[in-house]
Design a protein around this motif. Sequence first.
Motif, PDB file in Angstrom:
ATOM      1  N   GLN A  18       0.839  -1.201   0.000  1.00 25.69           N
ATOM      2  CA  GLN A  18       0.000   0.000   0.000  1.00 25.69           C
ATOM      3  C   GLN A  18       0.875   1.252   0.000  1.00 25.69           C
ATOM      4  OE1 GLN A  18      -1.957  -1.143   3.657  1.00 25.69           O
ATOM      5  NE2 GLN A  18      -3.928  -1.336   2.630  1.00 25.69           N
ATOM      6  N   ARG A  19       1.893   1.224   0.836  1.00 27.63           N
ATOM      7  CA  ARG A  19       2.804   2.386   0.894  1.00 27.63           C
ATOM      8  C   ARG A  19       3.500   2.589  -0.449  1.00 27.63           C
ATOM      9  NH1 ARG A  19       6.351   5.199   5.066  1.00 27.63           N
ATOM     10  NH2 ARG A  19       7.818   6.280   3.723  1.00 27.63           N
ATOM     11  N   ARG A  20       3.933   1.482  -1.055  1.00 26.86           N
ATOM     12  CA  ARG A  20       4.615   1.598  -2.346  1.00 26.86           C
ATOM     13  C   ARG A  20       3.687   2.229  -3.386  1.00 26.86           C
ATOM     14  NH1 ARG A  20       6.077  -1.963  -6.771  1.00 26.86           N
ATOM     15  NH2 ARG A  20       4.818  -3.632  -5.898  1.00 26.86           N
ATOM     16  N   SER A  21       2.416   1.850  -3.353  1.00 26.19           N
ATOM     17  CA  SER A  21       1.430   2.441  -4.277  1.00 26.19           C
ATOM     18  C   SER A  21       1.295   3.935  -4.028  1.00 26.19           C
ATOM     19  CB  SER A  21       0.080   1.747  -4.092  1.00 26.19           C
ATOM     20  OG  SER A  21       0.161   0.369  -4.377  1.00 26.19           O
ATOM     21  N   LEU A  22       1.284   4.336  -2.761  1.00 25.25           N
ATOM     22  CA  LEU A  22       1.163   5.759  -2.432  1.00 25.25           C
ATOM     23  C   LEU A  22       2.413   6.527  -2.870  1.00 25.25           C
ATOM     24  CD1 LEU A  22      -0.713   7.817  -1.090  1.00 25.25           C
ATOM     25  CD2 LEU A  22       0.466   7.371   1.079  1.00 25.25           C
ATOM     26  N   GLU A  23       3.578   5.906  -2.698  1.00 23.10           N
ATOM     27  CA  GLU A  23       4.825   6.540  -3.140  1.00 23.10           C
ATOM     28  C   GLU A  23       4.819   6.753  -4.653  1.00 23.10           C
ATOM     29  OE1 GLU A  23       7.934   4.805   0.241  1.00 23.10           O
ATOM     30  OE2 GLU A  23       7.691   3.750  -1.662  1.00 23.10           O
ATOM     31  N   ILE A  24       4.288   5.776  -5.376  1.00 25.28           N
ATOM     32  CA  ILE A  24       4.253   5.895  -6.836  1.00 25.28           C
ATOM     33  C   ILE A  24       3.258   6.977  -7.256  1.00 25.28           C
ATOM     34  CG2 ILE A  24       3.498   4.678  -8.923  1.00 25.28           C
ATOM     35  CD1 ILE A  24       4.984   2.235  -7.882  1.00 25.28           C
ATOM     36  N   LEU A  25       2.119   7.078  -6.572  1.00 30.33           N
ATOM     37  CA  LEU A  25       1.185   8.169  -6.864  1.00 30.33           C
ATOM     38  C   LEU A  25       1.859   9.519  -6.612  1.00 30.33           C
ATOM     39  CD1 LEU A  25      -1.618   9.227  -7.608  1.00 30.33           C
ATOM     40  CD2 LEU A  25      -2.259   9.018  -5.199  1.00 30.33           C
ATOM     41  N   ASP A  26       2.629   9.597  -5.536  1.00 25.18           N
ATOM     42  CA  ASP A  26       3.380  10.822  -5.224  1.00 25.18           C
ATOM     43  C   ASP A  26       4.331  11.170  -6.379  1.00 25.18           C
ATOM     44  OD1 ASP A  26       4.583  12.926  -3.630  1.00 25.18           O
ATOM     45  OD2 ASP A  26       6.236  11.539  -3.254  1.00 25.18           O
ATOM     46  N   ARG A  27       5.030  10.162  -6.889  1.00 24.78           N
ATOM     47  CA  ARG A  27       5.966  10.396  -7.991  1.00 24.78           C
ATOM     48  C   ARG A  27       5.226  10.817  -9.268  1.00 24.78           C
ATOM     49  NH1 ARG A  27      10.366  12.636  -9.731  1.00 24.78           N
ATOM     50  NH2 ARG A  27      11.371  11.554 -11.471  1.00 24.78           N
ATOM     51  N   ILE A  28       4.102  10.174  -9.535  1.00 18.14           N
ATOM     52  CA  ILE A  28       3.317  10.509 -10.734  1.00 18.14           C
ATOM     53  C   ILE A  28       2.874  11.967 -10.691  1.00 18.14           C
ATOM     54  CG2 ILE A  28       1.096  10.105 -11.871  1.00 18.14           C
ATOM     55  CD1 ILE A  28       3.202   8.042 -12.572  1.00 18.14           C
ATOM     56  N   THR A  29       2.379  12.404  -9.526  1.00 16.60           N
ATOM     57  CA  THR A  29       1.902  13.794  -9.424  1.00 16.60           C
ATOM     58  C   THR A  29       3.051  14.786  -9.485  1.00 16.60           C
ATOM     59  OG1 THR A  29       1.952  13.659  -6.995  1.00 16.60           O
ATOM     60  CG2 THR A  29      -0.133  13.135  -8.084  1.00 16.60           C
ATOM     61  N   GLU A  30       4.273  14.308  -9.221  1.00 12.23           N
ATOM     62  CA  GLU A  30       5.433  15.189  -9.316  1.00 12.23           C
ATOM     63  C   GLU A  30       5.870  15.378 -10.766  1.00 12.23           C
ATOM     64  OE1 GLU A  30      10.060  15.503  -7.684  1.00 12.23           O
ATOM     65  OE2 GLU A  30       8.782  13.830  -7.093  1.00 12.23           O
ATOM     66  N   ILE A  31       5.898  14.277 -11.526  1.00 11.18           N
ATOM     67  CA  ILE A  31       6.403  14.385 -12.902  1.00 11.18           C
ATOM     68  C   ILE A  31       5.339  14.865 -13.873  1.00 11.18           C
ATOM     69  CG2 ILE A  31       8.179  12.641 -12.518  1.00 11.18           C
ATOM     70  CD1 ILE A  31       6.450  10.594 -13.914  1.00 11.18           C
ATOM     71  N   THR A  32       4.059  14.710 -13.517  1.00 10.36           N
ATOM     72  CA  THR A  32       2.980  15.214 -14.365  1.00 10.36           C
ATOM     73  C   THR A  32       1.822  15.646 -13.483  1.00 10.36           C
ATOM     74  OG1 THR A  32       1.372  14.626 -16.085  1.00 10.36           O
ATOM     75  CG2 THR A  32       2.306  12.807 -14.802  1.00 10.36           C
ATOM     76  N   PRO A  33       1.873  16.869 -12.948  1.00  5.26           N
ATOM     77  CA  PRO A  33       0.848  17.343 -12.011  1.00  5.26           C
ATOM     78  C   PRO A  33      -0.560  17.200 -12.587  1.00  5.26           C
ATOM     79  CG  PRO A  33       2.683  18.878 -12.097  1.00  5.26           C
ATOM     80  CD  PRO A  33       2.908  17.883 -13.200  1.00  5.26           C
ATOM     81  N   PRO A  34      -1.502  16.677 -11.789  1.00  7.50           N
ATOM     82  CA  PRO A  34      -2.866  16.478 -12.295  1.00  7.50           C
ATOM     83  C   PRO A  34      -3.596  17.800 -12.508  1.00  7.50           C
ATOM     84  CG  PRO A  34      -2.726  15.943  -9.950  1.00  7.50           C
ATOM     85  CD  PRO A  34      -1.337  16.200 -10.407  1.00  7.50           C
ATOM     86  N   LYS A  35      -4.122  17.972 -13.708  1.00  8.19           N
ATOM     87  CA  LYS A  35      -4.892  19.187 -14.008  1.00  8.19           C
ATOM     88  C   LYS A  35      -5.838  18.892 -15.161  1.00  8.19           C
ATOM     89  CE  LYS A  35      -1.155  21.012 -16.925  1.00  8.19           C
ATOM     90  NZ  LYS A  35      -0.209  22.142 -17.126  1.00  8.19           N
ATOM     91  N   LYS A  36      -6.772  19.781 -15.360  1.00 12.75           N
ATOM     92  CA  LYS A  36      -7.826  19.605 -16.370  1.00 12.75           C
ATOM     93  C   LYS A  36      -7.251  19.738 -17.782  1.00 12.75           C
ATOM     94  CE  LYS A  36     -12.477  19.285 -16.416  1.00 12.75           C
ATOM     95  NZ  LYS A  36     -13.235  18.278 -15.654  1.00 12.75           N
TER      96      LYS A  36
END
Length: 895
Positions: A18-36
């Motif tokens: 679970q933590r690893r999944s959260l870390e990967i979500l953190d990395r994803i939002t860093e390299i491509t910030p979520p926006k419309k």
Amino acid sequence: MNRHVNAIAGRLSLRAPQRRSLEILDRITEITPPKKDRDLLATLEIIRSEFPSVTDFEREFPSLCFALATGVGKTRLMGAFISYLHLAHGINNFFVLAPNLTIYNKLITDFSDRTYSKYVFKGISDFAIDAPAIITGDNYNQHDPASGTLFGGVRINIFNISKINSEVRGGKAPRIKRLSEYIGESYFDYLAGLPDLVLLMDESHRYRASAGIRAINELKPILGLELTATPFVEGTKGAVPFKNVIVDYPLGKAMEDGFVKEPAVVTRKNFNPAGMSPEEIERMKLEDGVRLHESAKVELETYARETDNKIVKPFLLVIARDTTHAWQLLALIQSDGFFEGRYKDKVIQVDSSRTGADEEEMIERLLKVEHPEEPTEIVIHVNMLKEGWDVTNLYTIVPLRAANARTLIEQSIGRGLRLPYGKRTGVTAVDRLNIVAHDKFQEIIDEANRPDSAIHLKAVVLDIDELDQKTATIVSQSQVATQLGIKPADTTVSTQIAGQDVQPLFTKPEEQKVAQIAYEVIRKMENQPRTVPTLAHLKNPEVQAAIVKAVQEQHRPKQLELEGVAELPDFTAIVAQTVELVTQHTIDIPRILVVPKGEVKAGFKPFTLKLDTLRYPAVSDELWIQHLRTSQRDKVTLGAGGIEEKRIEDYVVSGLMDFDDISYDDQADLLYDLAAQTAKHFCSYLSEDEARRVLRCYQHDIARFIHAQMQDHSWEEAVDYEVVVSKGYVELKPSAYTYSINDPVADYRISPNDKSNMSKYVFGGFTRCLYPIQKFASDAERLLAVIIDRDAMKWFKPAKGQFQIFYKQGADHPEYQPDFVAETNDAIYMLEPKASNQMTDPIVIAKKEAAIRWCKNASDYARANGGKPWRYVLIRHNAIAQNMTLEGLSQQFTS
């Protein structure tokens, strides 16, 4: 952002995947910030550059699949995702999709009921103050969602995709798209216009290509997060894997890491179906399943009583071919000839043929199957129960459908893998799920052992003679509790109580009631070591007077008020007899705490790491891709969110900072020294770039490797320590054992025939033991009991939790219970027999040192209060013989 990951992982107690999944979500939002309205192809390329397993979003918006095995905790992960996106990125709007009504209702409870044990935001302080608003498919059109009064802060929309699917049949628009009088547009259009809507899809494999999900595409969320245990859809040519899987934590890994039960396929010893009709095979499987169920029921109760946990009531699942077959099985189980009719009222049939009140009763019983008061122990089902029915007490499955081995495996184990205590116990019967498949046994074993199989099933071969050995849980209470007529709590039909032939101290019910009250008062006096420092002080006149007064205040004689006259029991005499019983049949065991005075400081001394065995090969891009796609090994990870560290030493330091016993502020110099040693080691045979990739890829494993060595160089100092005695004595805890009711209690003086299987015997016939029965782990223990029963005044084998002695084992401090405690005229002995080849084992030595410290503190306390000294004796097993005396063994082996 990593501080948010650490905080949420800690507060929600996330498991490693679970933590690893959260870390990967953190990395994803860093390299491509979520926006419309992001460029979909550009976003895909950015993510693919680090996570090559994501080859296509398969949506009209960026969507990523987190595939976690059943039982690992997908709902908790959804709570972590929402917490992170809100705290780290200020996202307030979420849309959660459930595949059916069962999961829809479950998610509403999980996300909204703060009193529920599985509340997904438990520990998130921001949501404790301002809880998210939960908007459902049933209430979304009743209020203005834009008003800050009702739907302020975080808003979580929970909808049932199956309901939306039914609404869009024939090309119609779902109800959510209809005009709302509150907002002047449809609720769907309102959501689609939000700048920060995130879509979470639970069990996404169930509705990936449905008309409802195509309609949901138009919501244009900034990010989609899919969760499933099966990241593929069944097509005409077989399973088609998802193309957007970013984390794949399969069932085999979850089993290996101990997050779920260990499934095992069961057959009979020497089973031969030749000459047996299908009906006979079916009945044999069903009967063997019930026998296994009864055995599991006993083992679960024994474990619960041994460890002071809740008693888990298991149930058995029977998978029928069709509704007619299910009715036939129900009739068989409810007949008098099936296990003497014991399951007549303990079986339910679950299928679509039920209607009205009958269906409601069936569903209610099914949903309460975990509750101890619900009688259901057998569930008959036609199709395997669907996702969302999350039970932890399924222990036996009898599949009676015609199916191939792969289907049997996939359909059988999914619902039964969750662990009742949340983690493995180390007790095989408590940690195992049994699948009874006599006629498919070898076929299933072969299928499970295929190289591409997700799991490798254990095999259980039943001996018919053992199956016929009915077992029960036998509770061995202290002689005090037995003679006072005290019964153990939560007895079941499987509970036996040892010592029922013991003559009670009081035969009149009213006197027995007074004595039991007196015993409760004496137990509470444990917590008054200044007034009652030892059991002997219970005989002081002022203490007995206080006990008598307390008993009189609590006693309510039967019918006294009704009859106006009643002969009151002799409180003083009964209390005096009860005190005498307690002092004669108990050993003074103080509750000792060693607590530091002032500030405690701890840390690790500098040392040179042993790194010879730490030789990871260079991680090529191709190997990196392969591991991320398959996730066959948990050690393949992006470390702290896959963030590029400026110095390669930082990967080591960052990994070590995750351990609770390491303080960066106090130990930064040491951490960087160890990190420099590690980096130098890898650079000795790799280039710096290759070393960087190895440290990044294997960060957690390397940190664990170093942390283990750090334990040998730990230090702790306090200004001073003081010994605090919180209890002058403690009551003797009951023990619980599993035993065969067909076998009589064995005579402890006689060596049993099968010494290799000592745990199956229950021994009795003691003269001076404080319990009516005991179990021994070896024949050496039995021989020592013979010596002790002859030489000591009184003795017993402590139950778990009797002593509070803890020893150091790495970073942990497990509890230690000695094997025997015996009191003589001069001393109290703590005795531990050990195999001769284990006498110098580090764990044995650690236990010994902890016990010696405890005995010294107990002796000091006893000396100050007129008691006897304590001595710890670690005895070599081959020195134990009947001609030896307790004093002789003590002189030879006392440290």
